[in-house]
Design an enzyme around this catalytic site. Structure first.
Site, short mmCIF file in Angstrom:
data_model
loop_
_atom_site.label_atom_id
_atom_site.label_comp_id
_atom_site.label_asym_id
_atom_site.label_seq_id
_atom_site.Cartn_x
_atom_site.Cartn_y
_atom_site.Cartn_z
N ASP A 9 -37.19 -74.18 -84.59
CA ASP A 9 -38.07 -73.73 -83.39
C ASP A 9 -39.55 -72.87 -84.22
OD1 ASP A 9 -39.88 -73.20 -81.42
OD2 ASP A 9 -38.58 -72.35 -80.03
N ASP A 105 -43.21 -78.29 -81.99
CA ASP A 105 -42.68 -77.52 -82.11
C ASP A 105 -41.40 -77.40 -83.17
OD1 ASP A 105 -42.73 -76.98 -80.44
OD2 ASP A 105 -43.51 -74.76 -80.92
N GLU A 106 -40.50 -78.11 -82.22
CA GLU A 106 -39.14 -78.35 -82.38
C GLU A 106 -38.41 -79.03 -82.26
OE1 GLU A 106 -37.68 -75.82 -78.94
OE2 GLU A 106 -39.21 -76.04 -77.62
#
Length: 408
Positions: A9, A105-106
């Protein structure tokens, strides 16, 4: 043998990417936000200094400024975020071909088959953090566990720039004392319902009577019970496995409230244009259309309908969206935000039987040809190179809406 799964993350992703080109803001509280002028007035991301001031994602700019008067605001650049997201996932690919993006973003990584090459799951997570930092100048937090749920919770456990191992030996010690709202998939309403039943922590959830949970929350109660006890066998997808797109939507908050039919038509045409364009780019058609409407008091309604024939034609998506809105909303009542979404997607080349009541085949072809011609012009000269006449020179803040800036 247990799997070894990592959840990565990125830390304050949007803000961190902006700081790469704005080092002057590195040592001051800063946040990426929508445009106050267009009333996209929410915080999209913040750096650590802003976080320490109490600034949180999705709060209004007004609220954030009240907490942190010195907060510096930066407009979002979604093209840059997509670029860095791709670069980050390319780094993950060096360690395993089992990479499943969860958001921009993960990502989850199943590194079970990579342990002999790179070491333990924790060692791999640390290598990934170091590589991303050295090559891209960004930091991430990683969770390492034997299932996806605990790996995700591990990446949230310690931030920024940290690795947390959640194992069969320590998950009760680390996770069970946490508030029940910290359990993955437990939202505010569910957490309130659980607390009213005396379930205040994740440990309480894990040791609750299963039948009571199912009576309280239905099927979700059983899933949350399993997750709290580390019972999750869901797989991580292969990096090159085609991700099935379930819907394509776009929404925006307007510079002023929509009140007239002309306002609504302008807004829906712009949103339908971008949704249909993205459907064509994905090679998909929508079998249905959904419209979300939010008023100035943040009350939201959602309506949807199945189409007679699947489509990625702007005019047909617009017609369906406008019909939905007229049937469910009193014209003249102000609208703050609209979202149009294509649902029930199918592949563009999938054979279909046209309804007897569908538009004339020649008319559909003309509309399709027009849309594709606009796609070609935009690909060469940019999204705002061409649009519909009714959208020009409006005072709603609508141009070519490339990104969803919908409020949470």
């Amino acid at each position: 043998m247990d799997r070894t799964i990592i959840h990565c993350d990125m830390n304050g992703f949007y803000a961190s990417v902006e700081l790469l080109e704005r080092p002057d803001l590195k040592n001051v509280p800063m946040a990426v936000s929508g445009s106050p002028d267009n009333r996209h007035g929410i915080i999209l991301a913040k750096n650590e200094l802003a976080k320490r001031c109490g600034v949180v994602t999705a709060e209004t700019i007004w609220s954030a400024k009240k907490k942190c008067p010195q907060l510096q605001l930066v407009r979002p650049h979604h093209d840059k975020y997509k670029k860095y997201s791709q670069l980050i996932n390319q780094i993950y690919d060096r360690f395993t071909d089992m990479v499943e993006p969860f958001s921009i973003d993960e990502s989850w990584l199943d590194v079970t088959g990579s342990l002999q090459l790179f070491g333990s799951g924790t060692a791999i997570a640390d290598q990934i953090r170091t590589t991303v930092k050295e090559e891209l100048g960004l930091t991430l937090s990683a969770g390492v566990s034997y299932n996806k749920i605990f790996a995700k919770m591990g990446s949230e456990y310690k931030k920024p720039d940290a690795t947390t191992l959640i194992s069969r030996d320590n998950y009760k010690e680390l996770l069970w004392p946490m508030d029940v709202s910290d359990m993955f998939f437990v939202g505010t309403a569910t957490a309130d319902k659980l607390r009213r039943s005396g379930i205040a922590t994740i440990g309480d959830l894990a040791t609750a009577n299963l039948s009571v949970l199912q009576g309280l929350l239905g099927k979700q109660g059983g899933l949350l019970y399993d997750y709290a006890n580390g019972l999750d066998e869901s797989p991580v997808a292969y990096a090159y496995e085609k991700q099935k797109i379930k819907s394509v939507g776009n929404g925006t908050t307007f510079r002023r409230n929509l009140e007239s039919a002309a306002d609504i038509q302008t807004a829906l045409k712009a949103l339908s244009d971008t949704v249909s364009s993205r459907l064509r780019a994905y090679g998909m058609k929508a079998g249905g259309v959904k419209v979300d409407i939010k008023d100035p008091y943040f009350k939201t309604i959602s309506r949807q309908r199945q189409l007679e024939s699947a489509t990625n034609i702007t005019e047909e998506i617009y017609t369906a969206a406008y019909s939905l809105l007229k049937a469910s909303w009193q014209l003249g009542k102000p609208i703050r935000l609209l979202t149009v979404t294509g649902i029930n997607l199918t592949d563009e080349d999938e054979a279909e039987q046209l309804s007897l009541f569908a538009r004339n085949v020649q008319d559909r072809q003309k509309s399709s040809d027009l849309d594709k011609a606009m796609d070609t012009i935009r690909s060469k000269f940019g999204g705002q190179a061409i649009t519909y006449g009714g959208i020009l020179k409006n005072d709603l803040g609508i141009h070519w809406i490339e990104e969803n800036e919908e409020e949470e």
